[in-house]
Enzyme design. Structure first.
Site, PDB file in Angstrom:
ATOM      1  N   CYS A  58      -0.924   3.881  -6.293  1.00 27.78           N
ATOM      2  CA  CYS A  58      -1.801   3.246  -5.312  1.00 27.78           C
ATOM      3  C   CYS A  58      -1.966   1.823  -5.822  1.00 27.78           C
ATOM      4  O   CYS A  58      -2.218   1.614  -7.020  1.00 27.78           O
ATOM      5  CB  CYS A  58      -3.149   3.959  -5.284  1.00 27.78           C
ATOM      6  SG  CYS A  58      -4.425   3.077  -4.353  1.00 27.78           S
ATOM      7  N   CYS A 105       0.870  -1.181   0.000  1.00 25.05           N
ATOM      8  CA  CYS A 105       0.000   0.000   0.000  1.00 25.05           C
ATOM      9  C   CYS A 105       0.905   1.228   0.000  1.00 25.05           C
ATOM     10  O   CYS A 105       1.736   1.384   0.895  1.00 25.05           O
ATOM     11  CB  CYS A 105      -0.860  -0.019   1.255  1.00 25.05           C
ATOM     12  SG  CYS A 105      -1.815   1.481   1.533  1.00 25.05           S
TER      13      CYS A 105
HETATM   14  N1  DGL Z   1      -3.993   0.619  -1.701  1.00 24.27           N
HETATM   15  C1  DGL Z   1      -3.671   1.819  -1.027  1.00 24.27           C
HETATM   16  C2  DGL Z   1      -2.468   2.511  -1.670  1.00 24.27           C
HETATM   17  O1  DGL Z   1      -1.670   1.870  -2.325  1.00 24.27           O
HETATM   18  C3  DGL Z   1      -4.661   2.838  -0.598  1.00 24.27           C
HETATM   19  C4  DGL Z   1      -6.120   2.742  -0.718  1.00 24.27           C
HETATM   20  C5  DGL Z   1      -6.821   3.479   0.402  1.00 24.27           C
HETATM   21  O2  DGL Z   1      -7.012   2.834   1.424  1.00 24.27           O
HETATM   22  O3  DGL Z   1      -7.119   4.679   0.274  1.00 24.27           O
HETATM   23  O4  DGL Z   1      -2.260   3.677  -1.504  1.00 24.27           O
END
Ligand code: DGL
Length: 264
Positions: free
Chosen positions: A189, A75
Site C-alpha cells: 500500500c 495506489c
Molecule cells: N494508498 C492505497 C494503496 O496503495 C490505499 C489506501 C486506502 O485508500 O485504503 O493501496
C-alpha cells in the site's frame, strides 16, 4: 508533446506521495499534478465495484481537465482492481502500482515474506497471480492493515502514530503459521512507506521492507524518455471533497515543492 503537459499521480490520499518522492529523484523537472481522492478515502474497505467505478470515472474527468502526458495510479488497491479498466478508457500511458512480490521473493533468505496491504488489495486475484508467478516455493503471509492508512494520513498532518497499531500488525503476521521466519516485508500500500521507521521498530531492523515506489518511478522515466519538460510554477496538489480535508498537510506539501492544495 506539450512540454508543460503534466504527469498525473493519483491515490485515495497521501500514500502516492511515496511514489512522487521516487519520481522527483529521476525526473526532477517534470510538472506533476497529484490528485488525492480524499472524498473516497479509504479505498481498502470498499468493494471492487465501488473502487472500479470511482477510479475510472474520476480519472476520466481528470484526464480531460488536466491533459496529462501519463497517468500513474499510485495506489495498490486501485491498481490491482481497476488498472485494466482505466487503460481501456484513457488514451495516454497508464502506470500502475502493484505489490512488490517479485523483488521481495528475490531478497528473502528464509523464504517467508510478509505482505501488508489493504483488505481490498490482499484478496485480489492479481496478488494470487503475482504470488504464483514470482513466489513459487516461498511462503507469502498476507495481512490487511486499514489502521495504517489512517496512521499514515495522520503522520503527514503532523500527528503522532499509535505504536499499538503497528504492534498489532506485527503480532497478527508473526502469529500465522511460519510467521516467525518473516525476513522480508512487502509494503503493498503506497501509504505504508510513510511508516517505515515505525514498522522497523516493531519488526526489527533485520526485516527488509520492500515497496514499489522506485521501480514505478523508473518505469515512468523510461516511458517518457526523450520528452522535454517545462514546469510553470510549483507542482499542484488537488483533492476531492472539501479543502478542509487537506488541513495540516501544508508542511508536507511545501517541502515537496507543491503549491497550496486545491479542490478538483
Ligand atoms: N494508498 C492505497 C494503496 O496503495 C490505499 C489506501 C486506502 O485508500 O485504503 O493501496
Amino acid at each position: 508533446m506539450n512540454p508543460d503537459s503534466p504527469i498525473l499521480l493519483f491515490d485515495s490520499g497521501v500514500g502516492g506521495l511515496t511514489v512522487y518522492d521516487g519520481l522527483r529523484k529521476v525526473l526532477p523537472d517534470a510538472p506533476v499534478i497529484y490528485a488525492a481522492d480524499l472524498a473516497g478515502l479509504p479505498y481498502g474497505t470498499k468493494t471492487e465495484a465501488q473502487i472500479a467505478a470511482r477510479v475510472a470515472g474520476l480519472l476520466g474527468r481528470m484526464a480531460e481537465r488536466f491533459r496529462p502526458r501519463l497517468v500513474c495510479i499510485a495506489c495498490n488497491t486501485a491498481s490491482t482492481i481497476a488498472l485494466g479498466m482505466v487503460r481501456d478508457v484513457l488514451e495516454v500511458p497508464v502506470v500502475g502500482t502493484v505489490p512488490a512480490i517479485k523483488p521481495a521473493a528475490a531478497l528473502t533468505r528464509t523464504g517467508t515474506i510478509g505482505l501488508v496491504g489493504t483488505g481490498a488489495t490482499i484478496r485480489q486475484a492479481y496478488v494470487d497471480d503475482l504470488e504464483a508467478r514470482f513466489a513459487q516455493g516461498k511462503r507469502l503471509l498476507r495481512v490487511a492493515a486499514p489502521g495504517l492508512v489512517e496512521a499514515a494520513e495522520a503522520k503527514l498532518r503532523g500527528r503522532g502514530v499509535d505504536p499499538a497499531l503497528i504492534a498489532d500488525v506485527h503480532a497478527e503476521l508473526t502469529a500465522m503459521p511460519g510467521g516467525e521466519a518473516i525476513d522480508t516485508l512487502v509494503l503493498a500500500c503506497t501509504h505504508f512507506p510513510l511508516l517505515s521507521e515505525e514498522l522497523a521498530a516493531a519488526f526489527g531492523p533485520e526485516v527488509r521492507q520492500v515497496d514499489g515506489a522506485e521501480g514505478i518511478a523508473r518505469r515512468i522515466a523510461h516511458l517518457l524518455e526523450g520528452q522535454s519538460f517545462e514546469a510553470h510554477g510549483p507542482n499542484r496538489f488537488i483533492v476531492t471533497g472539501p479543502i478542509a480535508g487537506a488541513a495540516g498537510l501544508e508542511d508536507a506539501l511545501a517541502t515537496r515543492g507543491f503549491g497550496p492544495a486545491e479542490v478538483f
